[in-house]
Design an enzyme around this catalytic site. Sequence first.
Site, PDB file in Angstrom:
ATOM      1  N   ARG A 148      11.278   3.756   3.232  1.00 14.91           N
ATOM      2  CA  ARG A 148      10.928   2.821   4.320  1.00 14.91           C
ATOM      3  C   ARG A 148      12.181   2.028   4.659  1.00 14.91           C
ATOM      4  NH1 ARG A 148       5.793  -1.167   4.533  1.00 14.91           N
ATOM      5  NH2 ARG A 148       4.864   0.824   5.122  1.00 14.91           N
ATOM      6  N   LYS A 161      26.207  -4.136  -1.870  1.00 12.83           N
ATOM      7  CA  LYS A 161      27.690  -4.152  -1.934  1.00 12.83           C
ATOM      8  C   LYS A 161      28.287  -3.442  -0.731  1.00 12.83           C
ATOM      9  CE  LYS A 161      27.187  -3.305  -6.859  1.00 12.83           C
ATOM     10  NZ  LYS A 161      27.266  -2.164  -7.775  1.00 12.83           N
ATOM     11  N   ARG A 179       0.797  -1.230   0.000  1.00  6.34           N
ATOM     12  CA  ARG A 179       0.000   0.000   0.000  1.00  6.34           C
ATOM     13  C   ARG A 179       0.827   1.277   0.000  1.00  6.34           C
ATOM     14  NH1 ARG A 179      -2.746  -3.945   1.581  1.00  6.34           N
ATOM     15  NH2 ARG A 179      -0.774  -4.470   2.549  1.00  6.34           N
ATOM     16  N   THR A 180       1.810   1.357   0.883  1.00  6.19           N
ATOM     17  CA  THR A 180       2.509   2.636   1.036  1.00  6.19           C
ATOM     18  C   THR A 180       3.266   2.978  -0.246  1.00  6.19           C
ATOM     19  OG1 THR A 180       2.725   2.091   3.360  1.00  6.19           O
ATOM     20  CG2 THR A 180       4.015   3.962   2.564  1.00  6.19           C
ATOM     21  N   HIS A 187       5.069   5.915  11.440  1.00  2.00           N
ATOM     22  CA  HIS A 187       4.557   5.764  10.066  1.00  2.00           C
ATOM     23  C   HIS A 187       3.611   6.952   9.847  1.00  2.00           C
ATOM     24  CE1 HIS A 187       3.330   4.080   6.365  1.00  2.00           C
ATOM     25  NE2 HIS A 187       2.997   2.853   6.731  1.00  2.00           N
TER      26      HIS A 187
HETATM   27  N1   CP Z   1      -0.248   0.048   5.789  1.00  2.00           N
HETATM   28  C1   CP Z   1       0.960  -0.230   5.260  1.00  2.00           C
HETATM   29  O1   CP Z   1       1.989   0.362   5.638  1.00  2.00           O
HETATM   30  O2   CP Z   1       0.919  -1.230   4.316  1.00  2.00           O
HETATM   31  P1   CP Z   1       2.162  -1.722   3.475  1.00  2.00           P
HETATM   32  O3   CP Z   1       3.121  -2.393   4.438  1.00  2.00           O
HETATM   33  O4   CP Z   1       1.605  -2.689   2.468  1.00  2.00           O
HETATM   34  O5   CP Z   1       2.816  -0.529   2.858  1.00  2.00           O
END
Ligand code: CP
Length: 303
Positions: free
Chosen positions: A102, A81, A52-53, A130
């Site tokens: 991320r 590397k 999703r993110t 998040h």
């Molecule tokens: N909600 C969320 O962070 O989903 P993903 O891990 O799929 O990005």
Amino acid sequence: MMKSKSLISIYDYSKEEQLQILDIAEHFEANPVQTILNDYVVATLFFEPSTRTRLSFESAANRLGARVIGFTDSASSSVKKGESLKDTILTVSNYSDLIVMRHPQDGSARYASEVSPVPIINAGDGANQHPTQTLLDLYSIKKTQGTLENLQIAFVGDLKYGRTVHSLTMALCNYKATFHLISPTELKLPSYVKQHIKDNKLEYHQYTELTEAIPKIDILYMTRIQRERFSDPIEYERVKNAYILRNEMLMNARDNMKVLHPLPRVNEIAEDVDANDKAYYFKQAENGVYVRQALLSSILGVK
Ligand code: CP
């Protein structure tokens, strides 16, 4: 107001700035396809898995006309590397106007923002924060409840490792929420987050049973037990089925109550809940596109 400012923690935005993003997101929900980022390149660096993110950021950037570069697995990059995070960020900042990142390590996004000449958006750093998920959660709550103020919110599941719960709890302290915290004893909300609730003179109630809280709440925020954060697999096995929400458990819920989940789900919401009009988690994921359009355009300073 927030132009060129990295978004690392939900506390980087004041309440007014959070609400401003939600208003802009509403505008993008009504007009999702635009060309305002035609001249921009957005990088998405995902050192941890995501559906999703990453895809909603890429969809948001594409729908605004930006080009997107990046990697979905650091093993396909020169990190494999031995390249450092600093060198990776300095390099990618030459190729892009903004970096969405991320990373599995708590604090990595803050560090990246300190070395980067372009804004960084934290798309999740370890078990820490998040913040873009928090903004889309706030958007979803406001849209379904008509307000963010004085709501009864239940968080269920892995409150220890769930970064979405940490960010959202801290944000909801701005809106005078009452918190119902439902978790196994070993996965309780960390003390620093509970202290934040107390510092704001708000209430929280802790439970180990799910059913007790359901009739009292406006939002039921389910979470996955985060297997990847457990050092002991036996410990994970013991708690992995702690809570499974089934349709019949929603019979005594308030009419306005909605079920949210940041997703992915494993088994904590039975599929028979999906058809209930209280199930909002897929619409919540859709809302991520509009909120991320609002963030990209605001941070890049383009209206
Ligand atoms: N909600 C969320 O962070 O989903 P993903 O891990 O799929 O990005």
